[in-house]
Enzyme design. Structure first.
Site, PDB file in Angstrom:
ATOM      1  CG  ASP A  11      83.532  32.153  58.134  1.00 55.36           C
ATOM      2  OD1 ASP A  11      83.048  30.890  57.416  1.00 55.36           O
ATOM      3  OD2 ASP A  11      84.674  32.741  57.528  1.00 55.36           O
ATOM      4  CB  CYS A  64      84.233  28.545  52.316  1.00 57.84           C
ATOM      5  SG  CYS A  64      84.446  29.069  50.489  1.00 57.84           S
ATOM      6  CG  HIS A  86      85.333  32.854  52.885  1.00 55.36           C
ATOM      7  ND1 HIS A  86      85.555  31.440  52.940  1.00 55.36           N
ATOM      8  CD2 HIS A  86      84.893  33.014  54.289  1.00 55.36           C
ATOM      9  CE1 HIS A  86      85.519  30.922  54.080  1.00 55.36           C
ATOM     10  NE2 HIS A  86      84.898  31.957  55.038  1.00 55.36           N
TER      11      HIS A  86
END
Lengths: 648, 325
Positions: free
Chosen positions: A468, A408, A452
């Site tokens: 995202d 991520c 994250h």
């Protein structure tokens, strides 16, 4: 003081040795190795003394050993004050005290020292296991203390007596725990050396920092929602916001301007929740996007990140609420926007070129550029993986166009970089995403592997918009969890995958959470809440102390009454007989306490001839019930009826 | 209200109607009471003592009917009877028996002493030397005799009635406390009251009456009754009472020494027999109280006892001091 001077018997010595072992063994990992070895030799020496009935070592030798131990502790820590040196000194004293068990008073002193060492364990850990171990050690120590006064009973008898005494003390312990006026601050917290190494997010993000966290299944925080738990894809726990990029890593803004209250207006219904944050040593608090209220003693940074006034070094509980659809930063300050556009001088030319084409194509239309960036990520068929290949100097370029594999942080960094190169203010937000609801106690558990990073872009009229980029390539990471998004075979904590262990783990976590919430986290606030729920609003410490004494007295009375009741449990037949004799006493025929029932009946019958038959029957029934073999319940009923009907 | 006052109300009344009592025992008691007049209670106690497999000590002046009592008991119960007159020159062999060389067979033959019988009257036991006394007491305890290296069992049932003159008389060797403890009960017969004595004087010859007595029960029946006594129920409440009595004698400075566990066992055993005599299958505190004087008479002394104290007074004091649990 003859009792205090009684010599210590072999049995008592064994008891004390067992107690000393139990009390000091859990501290072995805290004290230096040489001390553990020295203490073990002292214990072995003690065992040999008892076994072989050798003479105790001379006093001058013990004095020398105490001095040597103290000097050793000093050399080890350069001080003899503080938590660990203090405990180490106590271990030295305990080990050597065992070698001078001359009289009963030494035995008592040893046992008391052991109690103190049990307390010492809590300075290091406060888990349930520690508490259970401590309870066991207290039991052994109490049994040893009992043995110090009377060593005749068998060991299991001593343990049973000790357990009984501890059980009797339990109500008082609970009362004191619940009602003793609490002071602010942790019960066991010491200012120094706490949480020197705890895992968690840091204030910088480089490739690999978050992937590293995915290997830890430690709890980051637990959340209890007032209402329903929002959808998994909405659970963005906002942590450090990182606008600064140096070509390699992202970091939080240097200037720490802060809003005292939330500067934007919300819309929709707020989500209320309570976070129990595990200590992580940093200032920030985690909040569901976007924070609507602030916890006590905290502020909101200019990046809309709640931070505490003090670093979170103890487990912290706070209530908060969130507006899922708030528009934050509609009128953002130019300085913040400037920071969200800053790019290093050089590097990543391919991405910059793509950004330039977007700029040329869409001009100032941030929303269109965002859409373009999303479609680029979509086209590139990027792969979400825990083991991305190593990247060189132009890491954004290499990730987007060559390796196409990343975690991520790669996605977020590349996305923000591409937006910035197209002139759209953007920044990286680190935090946690998702979490699992523990079905046992209903708490949402957010673990380190839920860490994250995502992106935030500023679009005119819409403020900061969360995008995202990981969700574009691996939607299952966001919609379910990490394990669903990572290709099978890649290393993950066992727990993240093994469903069959989860149930057990959920239960364990629920127990741990209950311990944290109600035992370790029982602070003045909790105490006030509890007392308020019992109908006492805002009691001060005086009334609490008064209540405490009253309740302790009541428990003491209750226990005494219970014991007396057990001792004086009255035979129902005898109770009925006493009623009968009281009735006759009013008539002037007094039953003597030593008088047998039939003898009394004859005497009473002689004095009250009219009732002779009734008196005799009652006396016979009672004699049979109280002294006969196999008394019948029906006889008892008959006795009661006869006595009820008896009117002298 | 004292114990004695309370007893006066019921002294001549049975606690339960007669039909409830065991007829064979009532017949035995009636026979004895016909010959020894006005001594219902001591007679009842002595039968209880026999039923509880204990031995009886009677302390009284000569001529009040001790021998007759022993004799009548043996006759009515169909038991063999022997009398041993203890004297200061007596030897153990005079009691146990002796082996004599028989010229004809060329071997020693054991001639059993008077102890080999079912009912023994050991008259004036405190006139004999301690050596002779202990020969009898050991036989009583073990119910067997060891003489000349051979052990011989005594007949069943075996019952010793020992009499003793009041200890202040001249020429006596008082039994030590430990030996006294082997007697389950100690009773006193005392002088008969005037009416009873008149009946005695006016009545038939006692020797003749004894000689004409028929056994009322068979020896096996007696053994069955003894077994029945052991089965009489003593409830927890009653055992509490026995313990309370013993505890009082042990903790109160009023007594020289408390009741021993053996004394408590004796108390319970006689109380069981007394309950059986009353026709009950369980012991009541009344039974314990009724037998208490006989059990404690030779075991318990008040601390301030200078002269001979009436055991009934001692028992009454103890009873009044201990409430029923």
């Amino acid at each position: 003081m003859a009792r205090a001077n009684r010599p210590v018997s072999g049995r008592q010595a064994w008891w004390l040795l067992a107690t000393a072992l139990a009390a000091s063994a859990p501290l072995a990992q805290q004290v230096p190795l040489w001390l553990s070895l020295a203490a073990t030799s002292a214990f072995a020496w003690r065992a040999a003394l008892t076994w072989r009935q050798w003479h105790l070592p001379p006093r001058w030798l013990l004095v020398l050993l105490v001095m040597a131990g103290t000097v050793g502790v000093f050399l080890q820590y350069r001080t003899i004050m503080g938590r660990t040196p203090g405990i180490a000194l106590l271990v030295v004293f305990l080990a050597l005290k065992l070698l001078e068990l001359r009289a009963a008073r030494d035995a008592v002193a040893t046992a008391l020292l052991c109690y103190f060492l049990v307390l010492g364990q809590f300075l290091f850990t406060q888990t349930i296991a520690t508490a259970l171990l401590a309870g066991l050690t207290v039991l052994i120590t109490t049994a040893a203390l009992l043995a110090a006064s009377d060593d005749r009973p068998q060991p299991w008898q001593q343990l049973r007596r000790a357990a009984l005494m501890l059980a009797q003390a339990m109500p008082f312990m609970l009362l004191l725990f619940v009602l003793f006026p609490r002071v602010q601050g942790p019960l066991w917290g010491l200012p120094q050396d706490r949480f020197s190494a705890v895992s968690g997010l840091s204030d910088t993000m480089a490739p690999g920092t978050i992937a590293q966290l995915s290997q830890s299944d430690a709890i980051a925080f637990r959340v209890r929602f007032q209402g329903a738990v929002p959808a998994q894809s909405q659970l963005y726990w906002r942590g450090p916001v990182m606008p600064a990029f140096d070509g390699r890593s992202w970091r939080v803004a240097q200037t720490r301007g802060a809003y005292p209250a939330v500067p934007y207006a919300g819309s929709g219904t707020p989500v209320d929740y309570e976070v129990t944050l595990e200590p992580h040593g940093k200032f920030w608090l985690f909040a569901l996007e976007m924070p609507a209220t602030l916890p006590a003693d905290s502020a909101l940074t200019i990046d809309y990140q709640p931070i505490a006034r003090q670093a979170v070094r103890n487990r912290l509980r706070y209530t908060q609420s969130a507006w899922p659809a708030a528009i934050a930063g509609e009128k953002e300050s130019p300085a913040v926007l400037r920071a969200a556009l800053a790019l290093p001088e050089a590097g990543n030319p391919r991405t910059r070129a793509v950004g330039a084409t977007w700029r040329a194509q869409h001009g100032d239309d941030g929303a269109a550029i965002l859409a373009a960036a999303e479609s680029l990520f979509n086209q590139q068929l990027l792969i979400y993986t825990l083991n991305p290949p190593l990247l060189g100097a132009d890491m954004v370029d290499e990730f987007l166009f060559d390796t196409k594999r990343g975690f991520c942080e790669h996605f977020a960094a590349a996305f923000v970089f591409s937006l910035r190169s197209a002139g759209v203010p953007a920044r990286v937000v680190a935090g946690y995403q998702g979490g699992e609801v523990n079905p046992v106690d209903g708490y949402l558990e957010v673990r380190q592997y839920d860490a994250h990073a995502w992106a935030e872009a500023w679009v005119a009229g819409r403020g900061w918009v969360r995008i995202d980029p990981t969700a574009i390539s691996a939607p299952s990471r966001i919609n379910s969890n990490l394990a669903a998004a990572i290709p099978a075979g890649e290393g993950l904590p066992f727990l993240a995958r093994a469903a069959w262990l989860k149930d057990l783990r959920y239960r364990l976590d629920a127990v741990t959470n209950g311990w944290n919430q109600w035992v370790l986290g029982y602070n003045p606030q909790r105490q006030r809440d509890l007392l308020a729920s019992l109908g006492m609003s805002a009691p001060d410490w005086r009334s609490m102390t008064a209540m405490l004494s009253v309740l302790c007295g009541a428990v003491m009375l209750g226990l005494t009454a219970w014991i007396l009741r057990n001792r004086l449990r009255v035979d129902p037949a005898l109770a009925a007989w006493r009623r009968f004799t009281r009735r006759l006493a009013k008539r002037g025929i007094a039953w003597q306490s030593w008088e047998g029932p039939l003898a009394f009946a004859e005497r009473a019958a002689a004095q009250a001839p009219l009732h002779a038959a009734g008196i005799r029957e009652i006396a016979m029934l009672y004699a049979g019930l109280r002294y006969g073999p196999a008394p019948q319940g029906s006889d008892l009923e008959r006795l009661r009826r006869r006595i009820a009907a008896f009117k002298p | 209200m004292t114990y004695n006052e309370a007893q006066k109300h019921i002294i001549h009344q049975s606690l339960r109607p007669d039909p409830m009592r065991l007829p064979e025992l009532e017949a035995v008691l009636a026979d004895i009471n016909r010959i020894i007049l006005g001594k219902e209670r001591p007679i009842r106690l002595s039968v209880a003592c026999l039923l509880a497999r204990g031995h009886l000590l009677i302390e009284d002046l000569p001529g009040v009917g001790k021998t007759t009592l022993a004799h009548v008991l043996a006759r009515v119960l169909g038991l063999d009877f022997q009398r041993i007159q203890f004297t200061s020159d007596m030897l153990p062999a005079d009691i146990l028996g002796v082996s004599i060389f028989d010229r004809g067979s060329g071997a020693f033959h054991f001639h059993p002493g008077p102890i080999f019988t079912q009912v023994v009257l050991a008259d004036e036991i405190n006139r004999a030397t301690p050596k002779a006394q202990s020969a009898l007491l050991e036989a009583m305890e073990e119910r067997q005799v060891t003489a000349e290296g051979e052990t011989r069992a005594l007949p069943q049932p075996f019952f010793v009635i020992a009499t003793q003159n009041p200890t202040h008389q001249i020429g006596t060797f008082p039994l030590p406390e430990s030996q006294l403890d082997r007697f389950l009960l100690k009773i006193e017969l005392g002088y008969p009251d005037a009416a009873a004595e008149r009946e005695l004087l006016a009545g038939a010859d006692r020797h003749e009456m004894v000689a004409n007595l028929r056994p009322r029960i068979a020896p096996q029946q007696l053994i069955d009754l003894q077994n029945k006594v052991r089965a009489v129920h003593a409830s927890a409440a009653l055992i509490d009472y026995v313990q309370a009595l013993a505890a009082h004698t042990r903790t109160t400075p009023r007594w020289q020494a408390g009741l021993s566990p053996r004394a408590c066992l004796a108390l319970l055993a006689v109380a069981r027999a007394w309950a059986l005599l009353e026709g009950r299958d369980h012991v009541l505190p009344e039974d314990v109280q009724a037998v208490l004087p006989g059990v404690i008479a030779h075991r318990l002394r008040p601390a301030d006892d200078v002269a001979h104290t009436d055991s009934h007074a001692v028992a009454a004091a103890l009873i009044e001091a201990v409430p029923l649990p």
